[in-house]
Design an enzyme around this catalytic site. Structure first.
Site, mmCIF file in Angstrom:
data_model
loop_
_atom_site.group_PDB
_atom_site.id
_atom_site.type_symbol
_atom_site.label_atom_id
_atom_site.label_comp_id
_atom_site.label_asym_id
_atom_site.label_seq_id
_atom_site.Cartn_x
_atom_site.Cartn_y
_atom_site.Cartn_z
ATOM 1 N N TYR A 1 -19.954 16.732 43.457
ATOM 2 C CA TYR A 1 -18.727 16.173 44.022
ATOM 3 C C TYR A 1 -19.019 15.479 45.344
ATOM 4 O O TYR A 1 -20.103 15.625 45.913
ATOM 5 C CB TYR A 1 -17.666 17.265 44.210
ATOM 6 N N ARG B 1 -19.351 25.142 22.745
ATOM 7 C CA ARG B 1 -19.748 26.543 22.919
ATOM 8 C C ARG B 1 -20.228 26.763 24.338
ATOM 9 O O ARG B 1 -20.529 25.806 25.052
ATOM 10 C CB ARG B 1 -20.865 26.912 21.939
ATOM 11 N N HIS C 1 -26.091 28.009 28.076
ATOM 12 C CA HIS C 1 -26.541 27.540 29.384
ATOM 13 C C HIS C 1 -27.230 26.175 29.349
ATOM 14 O O HIS C 1 -27.062 25.368 30.257
ATOM 15 C CB HIS C 1 -27.487 28.563 30.030
ATOM 16 N N LYS D 1 -25.037 18.570 46.370
ATOM 17 C CA LYS D 1 -23.597 18.797 46.623
ATOM 18 C C LYS D 1 -22.931 19.231 45.324
ATOM 19 O O LYS D 1 -22.188 18.484 44.676
ATOM 20 C CB LYS D 1 -22.950 17.539 47.215
ATOM 21 N N GLU E 1 -26.879 25.713 58.496
ATOM 22 C CA GLU E 1 -25.714 24.850 58.700
ATOM 23 C C GLU E 1 -24.493 25.756 58.786
ATOM 24 O O GLU E 1 -24.632 26.947 59.087
ATOM 25 C CB GLU E 1 -25.613 23.805 57.589
HETATM 26 N N1 PLP Z 1 -22.669 21.160 54.770
HETATM 27 C C1 PLP Z 1 -21.866 21.654 53.809
HETATM 28 C C2 PLP Z 1 -22.237 22.949 53.165
HETATM 29 C C3 PLP Z 1 -20.710 20.957 53.426
HETATM 30 O O1 PLP Z 1 -19.921 21.456 52.461
HETATM 31 C C4 PLP Z 1 -20.384 19.746 54.071
HETATM 32 C C5 PLP Z 1 -19.183 18.984 53.707
HETATM 33 O O2 PLP Z 1 -18.386 19.381 52.923
HETATM 34 C C6 PLP Z 1 -21.236 19.277 55.081
HETATM 35 C C7 PLP Z 1 -22.371 19.993 55.391
HETATM 36 C C8 PLP Z 1 -20.938 17.983 55.781
HETATM 37 O O3 PLP Z 1 -21.198 16.896 54.923
HETATM 38 P P1 PLP Z 1 -20.461 15.487 55.117
HETATM 39 O O4 PLP Z 1 -20.709 15.075 56.526
HETATM 40 O O5 PLP Z 1 -21.135 14.609 54.130
HETATM 41 O O6 PLP Z 1 -19.018 15.709 54.838
#
Ligand code: PLP
Length: 284
Positions: free
Chosen positions: A32, A99, A102, A148, A181
């Site tokens: 996403y 079905r 995985h 992502k 992060e």
């Molecule tokens: N880290 C994570 C885990 C995130 O979910 C997001 C944004 O949703 C970010 C960093 C920041 O990413 P961006 O600057 O592309 O929104």
């Protein structure tokens, strides 16, 4: 009532339906993006598309859309939803199989879903900005945080842990107490005028806001930037702490685990950085 896009159709959110056999639902098997748009102007569109295409390639989803097709979809949704301060949410899952198995199924069509949600007006570059208070947690997510993925349970658990304590975000640290992060943002400290953020690897999402911010700061040249390991002690003893994400831009953090950061107020380096970001963000 908001208008959404689902598999080729624009329709009211209430009418959108997917199969319960969709692998996005069963496995979190999808990619996403979230990108901001203010008064119809998107920020970082090509950068978001590149990250989404990289994500799909890394998990073997072949959708075959070019950026022009995504741009048309985004523009249509922005217009249909009033064109104010909106985030665009774009999701591609592997699709619905007959079905639950995985291995990647053959011959399924990816599910494409997109909607908008309202976000606050463009963040102002002044100290009236609402600052965050955050807590910390050991990063217990997986080894593929650079993708992502819609499989966000690890992030949800970390965010909830902070939320239940009244915190706005949760900063995450690996087993060596090094900053990775936050649960939905990238993270930074400022020490002696230098902005420091952990280098990208498989424990961090390559944030688009991070990319734009570091690029703008380097081009501007007034605030030095370092990408290096940041320890938990350095976070507690930082002059400033920030987090970034597409819908929030650069957010100052004034307390970590109940301890004030710096003098407990929004810092001057943040102010300059947000001003630089605000001035340059539409160039991306
Ligand atoms: N880290 C994570 C885990 C995130 O979910 C997001 C944004 O949703 C970010 C960093 C920041 O990413 P961006 O600057 O592309 O929104």
């Amino acid at each position: 009532m908001s208008t959404v896009f689902l598999n080729g159709d624009y329709l009211p959110m209430e009418e959108a339906r997917i199969s319960p056999m969709d692998r996005g639902f069963l496995f979190g098997d999808g990619i996403y993006e979230v990108l901001p748009s203010y008064q119809g102007k998107m920020i970082g569109f090509d950068l978001h598309m590149t990250r989404m295409n990289n994500g799909m390639a890394s998990i073997g989803i072949e959708l075959g859309w070019d950026n022009a097709r995504w741009r048309e979809l985004c523009d249509t949704l922005i217009n249909a939803n009033g064109g104010g301060n909106l985030a665009l949410y774009l999701q591609v899952s592997r699709g619905a199989d007959t079905r639950r198995f995985h291995a990647y199924p053959e011959n399924v069509t990816p599910t494409v879903f997109a909607f908008t949600f309202e976000i606050p007006a463009e963040p102002v570059a002044d100290k009236s900005r609402v600052a965050y208070r955050v807590v910390t947690d050991r990063d217990l997510r997986w080894e593929r945080c650079h993708i992502k993925s819609t499989a966000l349970l690890g992030n949800v658990l970390h965010f909830q842990q902070g939320y239940q304590q009244g915190a706005d975000e949760t900063l995450l640290f690996n087993e060596r107490d090094e900053l990775t992060e936050a649960s939905a943002c990238n993270a930074y400290i400022v020490k002696n005028g230098v902005v420091i953020t952990p280098p990208l690897d498989n424990h961090k999402l390559p944030g688009i806001t991070r990319y734009i911010l570091l690029d703008l700061l380097r081009k501007d040249g007034r605030i030095p930037v370092e990408e290096r390991v940041v320890t938990k002690d350095e976070v507690y003893n930082a002059d400033e702490v920030w987090v970034t994400s597409s819908s929030k831009e650069v957010v100052p953090v004034i307390a970590v685990d109940g301890k004030a950061i710096g003098n407990g107020e929004i810092g001057d380096v943040w102010l300059m950085a947000q001003q630089i970001y605000s001035a340059g963000k539409y160039d991306y």
